[in-house]
Scaffold this motif. Structure first.
Motif, PDB file in Angstrom:
ATOM      1  N   ASN A  79      -5.273   2.849  -3.701  1.00 20.62           N
ATOM      2  CA  ASN A  79      -5.456   3.783  -4.805  1.00 20.62           C
ATOM      3  C   ASN A  79      -5.293   3.036  -6.124  1.00 20.62           C
ATOM      4  O   ASN A  79      -4.365   2.248  -6.276  1.00 20.62           O
ATOM      5  CB  ASN A  79      -4.415   4.910  -4.697  1.00 20.62           C
ATOM      6  N   ASN A  80      -6.174   3.290  -7.079  1.00 25.34           N
ATOM      7  CA  ASN A  80      -6.109   2.613  -8.378  1.00 25.34           C
ATOM      8  C   ASN A  80      -5.148   3.279  -9.355  1.00 25.34           C
ATOM      9  O   ASN A  80      -4.840   2.704 -10.395  1.00 25.34           O
ATOM     10  CB  ASN A  80      -7.495   2.554  -9.016  1.00 25.34           C
ATOM     11  N   ARG A  81      -4.696   4.498  -9.052  1.00 22.90           N
ATOM     12  CA  ARG A  81      -3.823   5.227  -9.981  1.00 22.90           C
ATOM     13  C   ARG A  81      -2.451   4.567 -10.067  1.00 22.90           C
ATOM     14  O   ARG A  81      -1.793   4.324  -9.058  1.00 22.90           O
ATOM     15  CB  ARG A  81      -3.675   6.675  -9.529  1.00 22.90           C
ATOM     16  N   ARG A  82      -2.039   4.270 -11.294  1.00 23.20           N
ATOM     17  CA  ARG A  82      -0.753   3.611 -11.524  1.00 23.20           C
ATOM     18  C   ARG A  82       0.393   4.612 -11.374  1.00 23.20           C
ATOM     19  O   ARG A  82       0.286   5.743 -11.816  1.00 23.20           O
ATOM     20  CB  ARG A  82      -0.728   3.008 -12.916  1.00 23.20           C
ATOM     21  N   PRO A 112      -3.747  -4.824 -10.516  1.00 17.37           N
ATOM     22  CA  PRO A 112      -4.820  -4.631  -9.536  1.00 17.37           C
ATOM     23  C   PRO A 112      -4.504  -5.383  -8.246  1.00 17.37           C
ATOM     24  O   PRO A 112      -3.869  -6.443  -8.266  1.00 17.37           O
ATOM     25  CB  PRO A 112      -6.044  -5.237 -10.229  1.00 17.37           C
ATOM     26  N   ARG A 113      -4.943  -4.815  -7.134  1.00 18.31           N
ATOM     27  CA  ARG A 113      -4.723  -5.439  -5.829  1.00 18.31           C
ATOM     28  C   ARG A 113      -5.434  -6.785  -5.791  1.00 18.31           C
ATOM     29  O   ARG A 113      -6.569  -6.900  -6.262  1.00 18.31           O
ATOM     30  CB  ARG A 113      -5.246  -4.507  -4.738  1.00 18.31           C
ATOM     31  N   ILE A 117      -9.716  -3.144  -3.197  1.00 19.54           N
ATOM     32  CA  ILE A 117      -9.582  -1.905  -3.944  1.00 19.54           C
ATOM     33  C   ILE A 117      -8.100  -1.558  -4.063  1.00 19.54           C
ATOM     34  O   ILE A 117      -7.337  -1.726  -3.124  1.00 19.54           O
ATOM     35  CB  ILE A 117     -10.310  -0.773  -3.186  1.00 19.54           C
ATOM     36  N   GLY A 118      -7.714  -1.035  -5.208  1.00 21.50           N
ATOM     37  CA  GLY A 118      -6.369  -0.492  -5.338  1.00 21.50           C
ATOM     38  C   GLY A 118      -5.464  -1.293  -6.247  1.00 21.50           C
ATOM     39  O   GLY A 118      -5.908  -2.018  -7.128  1.00 21.50           O
ATOM     40  N   LYS A 119      -4.175  -1.148  -5.981  1.00 23.00           N
ATOM     41  CA  LYS A 119      -3.159  -1.734  -6.847  1.00 23.00           C
ATOM     42  C   LYS A 119      -2.006  -2.280  -6.021  1.00 23.00           C
ATOM     43  O   LYS A 119      -1.853  -1.953  -4.846  1.00 23.00           O
ATOM     44  CB  LYS A 119      -2.614  -0.671  -7.794  1.00 23.00           C
TER      45      LYS A 119
END
Length: 128
Positions: A79-82, A112-113, A117-119
């Motif tokens: 998920n990209n949401r912080r 960012p991961r 994709i994601g974190k």
């Protein structure tokens, strides 16, 4: 450095803690730093499971490293949401994880991961 990836399940936090304990023992890190690292890792994994919206087939990643007198613990999800700390009311059963992170970590953040994709959300603790 130690990295591991696992499907998100209810066993993710216990598995992550087990991996961290093994790695910390190899690095001869114990005491308060080890206990705090375990607690913070559990909070990051729980946040990832609850809010990470990891799609089927994606994994949660754990990464542990030492550098410049610090221990770094990371949890990555798709998920990209912080994550953002929130004020939990006394009646809330959850919502205090990032408050613990703020109180116990020397530093924390999100980036960012590395490969995908994601974190990755991370915490750092000073080593004795």
């Amino acid at each position: 450095m130690c990295s591991s990836f696992h499907p998100p399940t209810p066993r993710s936090a216990p598995r992550a803690r087990e991996l961290l304990r093994t790695q910390l023992a190899d690095w001869k890190i114990d005491g308060e730093v080890a206990e705090t690292a375990e607690l913070l890792l559990s909070e990051l994994v729980t946040n990832s499971l609850r809010h990470g919206s990891t799609p089927p087939g994606r994994e949660i990643g754990f990464r542990f490293a030492t550098y410049d007198g610090r221990l770094r613990v990371e949890v990555a999800d798709a998920n990209n949401r912080r994550p953002a700390p929130r004020q939990a009311s006394p009646e809330d059963e959850g919502g205090r994880g990032l408050t613990l992170v703020l109180a116990l970590a020397e530093r924390w953040g999100c980036c960012p991961r590395r490969h995908g994709i994601g974190k990755a959300t991370w915490v750092e603790l000073a080593l004795p």
